[in-house]
Write a protein that holds these residues in place. Structure first.
Motif, mmCIF file in Angstrom:
data_model
loop_
_atom_site.group_PDB
_atom_site.id
_atom_site.type_symbol
_atom_site.label_atom_id
_atom_site.label_comp_id
_atom_site.label_asym_id
_atom_site.label_seq_id
_atom_site.Cartn_x
_atom_site.Cartn_y
_atom_site.Cartn_z
ATOM 1 N N ALA A 174 7.313 -102.972 -21.345
ATOM 2 C CA ALA A 174 6.387 -103.550 -22.324
ATOM 3 C C ALA A 174 5.639 -102.482 -23.104
ATOM 4 O O ALA A 174 5.323 -102.671 -24.283
ATOM 5 C CB ALA A 174 5.402 -104.473 -21.603
ATOM 6 N N SER A 175 5.372 -101.355 -22.479
ATOM 7 C CA SER A 175 4.608 -100.299 -23.147
ATOM 8 C C SER A 175 5.387 -99.634 -24.279
ATOM 9 O O SER A 175 4.810 -98.907 -25.086
ATOM 10 C CB SER A 175 4.192 -99.233 -22.124
ATOM 11 O OG SER A 175 5.340 -98.604 -21.569
ATOM 12 N N ARG A 176 6.702 -99.906 -24.359
ATOM 13 C CA ARG A 176 7.521 -99.263 -25.395
ATOM 14 C C ARG A 176 8.338 -100.283 -26.195
ATOM 15 O O ARG A 176 9.214 -99.913 -26.954
ATOM 16 C CB ARG A 176 8.475 -98.253 -24.738
ATOM 17 C CG ARG A 176 7.762 -97.176 -23.951
ATOM 18 C CD ARG A 176 8.722 -96.279 -23.201
ATOM 19 N NE ARG A 176 9.505 -95.461 -24.079
ATOM 20 C CZ ARG A 176 10.364 -94.520 -23.676
ATOM 21 N NH1 ARG A 176 10.527 -94.310 -22.381
ATOM 22 N NH2 ARG A 176 11.069 -93.817 -24.526
ATOM 23 N N SER A 198 8.234 -96.970 -30.936
ATOM 24 C CA SER A 198 8.080 -97.324 -29.525
ATOM 25 C C SER A 198 6.615 -97.546 -29.149
ATOM 26 O O SER A 198 6.326 -98.117 -28.098
ATOM 27 C CB SER A 198 8.676 -96.231 -28.630
ATOM 28 O OG SER A 198 7.937 -95.027 -28.760
ATOM 29 N N GLN A 199 5.683 -97.094 -29.996
ATOM 30 C CA GLN A 199 4.255 -97.263 -29.724
ATOM 31 C C GLN A 199 3.670 -98.463 -30.450
ATOM 32 O O GLN A 199 2.517 -98.826 -30.225
ATOM 33 C CB GLN A 199 3.511 -95.985 -30.143
ATOM 34 C CG GLN A 199 3.965 -94.745 -29.384
ATOM 35 C CD GLN A 199 3.504 -93.451 -30.035
ATOM 36 O OE1 GLN A 199 3.372 -93.362 -31.261
ATOM 37 N NE2 GLN A 199 3.240 -92.429 -29.228
ATOM 38 N N PHE A 200 4.473 -99.067 -31.325
ATOM 39 C CA PHE A 200 3.997 -100.213 -32.100
ATOM 40 C C PHE A 200 4.405 -101.489 -31.368
ATOM 41 O O PHE A 200 5.466 -102.064 -31.601
ATOM 42 C CB PHE A 200 4.583 -100.185 -33.516
ATOM 43 C CG PHE A 200 4.032 -101.254 -34.420
ATOM 44 C CD1 PHE A 200 2.749 -101.146 -34.941
ATOM 45 C CD2 PHE A 200 4.781 -102.378 -34.726
ATOM 46 C CE1 PHE A 200 2.229 -102.130 -35.764
ATOM 47 C CE2 PHE A 200 4.267 -103.373 -35.550
ATOM 48 C CZ PHE A 200 2.991 -103.250 -36.072
ATOM 49 N N GLY A 238 14.426 -107.552 -25.851
ATOM 50 C CA GLY A 238 13.916 -106.480 -25.002
ATOM 51 C C GLY A 238 13.266 -106.982 -23.730
ATOM 52 O O GLY A 238 13.452 -106.415 -22.650
ATOM 53 N N LYS A 239 12.493 -108.057 -23.825
ATOM 54 C CA LYS A 239 11.823 -108.592 -22.642
ATOM 55 C C LYS A 239 12.836 -109.103 -21.627
ATOM 56 O O LYS A 239 12.648 -108.969 -20.412
ATOM 57 C CB LYS A 239 10.868 -109.718 -23.052
ATOM 58 C CG LYS A 239 9.991 -110.222 -21.929
ATOM 59 C CD LYS A 239 8.977 -111.233 -22.427
ATOM 60 C CE LYS A 239 8.066 -111.690 -21.296
ATOM 61 N NZ LYS A 239 7.057 -112.675 -21.768
ATOM 62 N N GLN A 240 13.917 -109.680 -22.109
ATOM 63 C CA GLN A 240 14.958 -110.162 -21.200
ATOM 64 C C GLN A 240 15.625 -109.001 -20.464
ATOM 65 O O GLN A 240 15.901 -109.096 -19.263
ATOM 66 C CB GLN A 240 16.001 -110.963 -21.984
ATOM 67 C CG GLN A 240 15.506 -112.306 -22.484
ATOM 68 C CD GLN A 240 16.529 -113.016 -23.349
ATOM 69 O OE1 GLN A 240 17.063 -112.448 -24.293
ATOM 70 N NE2 GLN A 240 16.802 -114.278 -23.029
ATOM 71 N N VAL A 241 15.885 -107.908 -21.182
ATOM 72 C CA VAL A 241 16.528 -106.752 -20.546
ATOM 73 C C VAL A 241 15.627 -106.191 -19.455
ATOM 74 O O VAL A 241 16.084 -105.853 -18.356
ATOM 75 C CB VAL A 241 16.871 -105.666 -21.583
ATOM 76 C CG1 VAL A 241 17.493 -104.450 -20.888
ATOM 77 C CG2 VAL A 241 17.832 -106.209 -22.630
ATOM 78 N N GLN A 242 14.318 -106.114 -19.731
ATOM 79 C CA GLN A 242 13.399 -105.607 -18.709
ATOM 80 C C GLN A 242 13.413 -106.497 -17.472
ATOM 81 O O GLN A 242 13.466 -106.005 -16.333
ATOM 82 C CB GLN A 242 11.978 -105.507 -19.281
ATOM 83 C CG GLN A 242 11.003 -104.747 -18.368
ATOM 84 C CD GLN A 242 10.482 -105.576 -17.210
ATOM 85 O OE1 GLN A 242 10.286 -106.793 -17.331
ATOM 86 N NE2 GLN A 242 10.271 -104.929 -16.059
ATOM 87 N N SER A 243 13.404 -107.808 -17.684
ATOM 88 C CA SER A 243 13.421 -108.721 -16.532
ATOM 89 C C SER A 243 14.741 -108.619 -15.770
ATOM 90 O O SER A 243 14.770 -108.741 -14.541
ATOM 91 C CB SER A 243 13.183 -110.164 -16.996
ATOM 92 O OG SER A 243 14.278 -110.662 -17.735
ATOM 93 N N TYR A 244 15.830 -108.376 -16.497
ATOM 94 C CA TYR A 244 17.144 -108.187 -15.863
ATOM 95 C C TYR A 244 17.130 -106.949 -14.972
ATOM 96 O O TYR A 244 17.614 -106.981 -13.826
ATOM 97 C CB TYR A 244 18.203 -108.065 -16.947
ATOM 98 C CG TYR A 244 19.564 -107.576 -16.489
ATOM 99 C CD1 TYR A 244 20.430 -108.407 -15.791
ATOM 100 C CD2 TYR A 244 19.982 -106.278 -16.780
ATOM 101 C CE1 TYR A 244 21.684 -107.968 -15.388
ATOM 102 C CE2 TYR A 244 21.228 -105.821 -16.380
ATOM 103 C CZ TYR A 244 22.079 -106.667 -15.676
ATOM 104 O OH TYR A 244 23.315 -106.224 -15.282
ATOM 105 N N LYS A 295 6.396 -93.644 -14.077
ATOM 106 C CA LYS A 295 5.017 -93.480 -14.538
ATOM 107 C C LYS A 295 4.434 -94.751 -15.156
ATOM 108 O O LYS A 295 3.215 -94.903 -15.233
ATOM 109 C CB LYS A 295 4.927 -92.328 -15.530
ATOM 110 C CG LYS A 295 5.647 -92.546 -16.841
ATOM 111 C CD LYS A 295 5.475 -91.335 -17.754
ATOM 112 C CE LYS A 295 6.183 -91.543 -19.087
ATOM 113 N NZ LYS A 295 6.021 -90.363 -19.979
ATOM 114 N N GLU A 296 5.302 -95.677 -15.613
ATOM 115 C CA GLU A 296 4.807 -96.907 -16.222
ATOM 116 C C GLU A 296 4.482 -97.952 -15.152
ATOM 117 O O GLU A 296 4.767 -97.766 -13.974
ATOM 118 C CB GLU A 296 5.847 -97.472 -17.197
ATOM 119 C CG GLU A 296 6.219 -96.528 -18.324
ATOM 120 C CD GLU A 296 5.085 -96.255 -19.290
ATOM 121 O OE1 GLU A 296 4.113 -97.053 -19.310
ATOM 122 O OE2 GLU A 296 5.147 -95.254 -20.012
#
Length: 501
Positions: free
Chosen positions: A46-48, A172-174, A79-85, A36-37
């Motif tokens: 990024a949204s969380r 998670s919303q901040f 967190g950004k690195q994990v998402q890119s991974y 959904k994201e």
């Protein structure tokens, strides 16, 4: 089962959904992932992604078995690195084009006449009256995760607080730290996300205070600033210090005649942590022993958190909020604190809103606990499975091994026991979870700290155990992704499948 399943729908593109898609695709199944994201990653998207978010695990213990993280990344990736991974993982293994982004699953239904699941979407930007895409699958796997809906306490006066210009949100919303600049911030909770956020915002806020109803033990990343905690708790020995539902081998000794050794080890670690973090001086020593960390989750110390408390930049109050007013919060003792922003690290609700009430009633018990055999299979719903419903230390490995089990099951290798045997298994596990966690078992989905135990059980089910040498190494060295690298190829060879990776 093996001959009837070709197409598989997967809901969620976090760690569970991506590892499930990758493995099932490698066994020849046609997979489609719904997310959904706007990007893959689940809790890492990024949204969380709140300020200060990093992994709890060191890098090598949080990577997939056949896709290592870059060696020049920090020990605890951001967190950004994990998402890119995770995104690069999907692209590397050639299934990123099978992930539909901004595709929210609104409703699923099983049609017994054709033995297929129908997945109805509500895509971003569509009105309710718009035509909604529908997909059809032989098998459905829910990988939307147990951290699905943020849980925020129903504070008295919350509407007045918000109407008065206050911001009330979940950690998670901040996602924009600048919102805290010059503001009075209260962070509710004492888990990792709460401490991460408080530690990040206190440098720019007018004031930052942590409101903790209960104090829990925090694990330093390095004990005495020397020994990485992974050598203590991310090993089989570390896991064995806590009593599993059934004791075998050396663990029988640790919890029998050798109990004094086990207790001595935990007491020594507790003393080191208390001294290192100056918990007694700060009046922040939990009232429960260190072994209570096994009841829900191990929370790592946020770097700099306790130092900022000593410096007066951060305040931790063991209390709770009884009422909100415009610009302020009332505590249980009657004290009133200024509050422009209240950020709650107060957990999650497990939610699968795309299932009908009839299906939910067959998946969950009257208390809302998920009744899943091997944390994956509902007893009374056909052609449906879950993956990632097993909160663990090694979530990526538990999901990966779970996906292998599902592949073996779909290909006819794993046979399910009778419904009675599955229900007996589930009853035993839920009762054990309830007792050892004081009811805080995330609706039956929390296997912490027994991640390796569960992987062992699943691999034994598949007749695919780790080698004795690897198992022995894991008693004294941290469990890493590479320990499980050969398993996929071994299972593929069993079915005569040649993998390009």
């Amino acid at each position: 089962m093996a001959s009837s399943v070709k197409s598989i729908g997967i809901i969620g593109a976090g760690i569970a959904g991506l590892s499930t898609a990758k493995i099932l695709k490698s066994f020849g199944f046609d997979v489609t992932v719904f997310e959904k994201e706007a990007e893959v990653g689940g809790v890492w998207s990024a949204s969380r992604r709140y300020p200060g978010l990093t992994t709890q695990n060191p890098r090598t213990t949080y990577e997939f078995s056949d896709y290592p993280m870059p060696s020049d990344w920090p020990e605890w990736p951001a967190g950004k690195q994990v998402q890119s991974y995770l995104e690069s993982y999907a692209k590397h293994f050639g299934f990123y084009d099978r992930v539909l982004l901004q595709a929210e699953v609104e409703r699923v239904e099983y049609n017994g006449e054709v033995a297929q699941w129908f997945v109805h979407l509500k895509q971003a930007g569509q009105s309710d009256a718009a035509q909604k895409p529908t997909y059809q699958f032989d098998f459905l796997i829910a990988c939307n995760g147990i951290f699905s809906l943020p849980s925020i306490p129903p504070f008295e006066g919350r509407d007045q607080f918000i109407d008065g210009g206050g911001l009330l949100c979940h950690t998670s919303q901040f996602t924009n730290i600048e919102q805290a600049r010059g503001k009075h911030v209260l962070v509710v909770g004492y888990g990792k996300s709460s401490c991460d956020v408080a530690n990040s915002v206190c440098d720019i806020s007018a004031s930052t205070q942590v409101i903790a109803r209960t104090l829990i033990w925090k694990m330093p990343k390095k004990l005495k600033n020397i020994l990485n905690f992974k050598y203590l708790f991310l090993t089989r020995l570390g896991e064995g210090l806590f009593r599993y539902v059934r004791l075998k081998g050396f663990e029988k000794f640790l919890h029998g005649r050798g109990l004094f050794i086990r207790n001595g080890m935990l007491n020594s670690v507790e003393a080191v942590i208390a001294k290192q973090l100056k918990l007694d001086q700060l009046d922040l020593r939990p009232k429960k022993p260190l072994e209570s960390i096994a009841r829900s989750t191990v929370s790592l110390v946020t770097e700099g958190f306790y130092e900022k408390i000593q410096q007066g930049k951060l305040v931790v109050r063991q209390t709770f909020i009884t009422q909100l007013r415009p610009g302020e919060a009332v505590l249980s003792g009657g004290e009133v604190l200024p509050a422009d922003i209240i950020i709650c690290g107060t957990g999650w609700h497990q939610s699968v809103p795309f299932f009908s009430q009839d299906v939910l009633a067959r998946i969950c018990d009257s208390n809302g606990n998920f009744r899943l055999y091997q944390t994956m299979m509902p007893v009374a719903v056909p052609k449906l499975a879950f993956n990632g419903y097993n909160s663990s230390f090694f979530s990526q490995l538990n999901c990966e091994i779970g996906a292998l089990w599902l592949a073996d099951y779909l290909l006819g290798g794993v046979s399910l026991p009778s419904e009675k045997e599955m229900n007996d298994y589930i009853d035993e596990r839920l009762a054990w979870m309830e007792e050892r966690t004081d009811g805080k078992h995330s609706k039956g989905t929390n296997i912490i700290p027994f991640s390796v135990h569960q992987m062992d059980e699943i691999l034994n089910d598949m007749r695919l155990p780790l080698s004795p040498i690897v198992r022995l190494q894991q008693w004294f060295l941290p469990v890493t992704g590479s320990d499980y690298r050969p398993l996929t190829k071994r299972l593929q060879q069993r079915y005569g499948i040649n993998s390009s990776h």
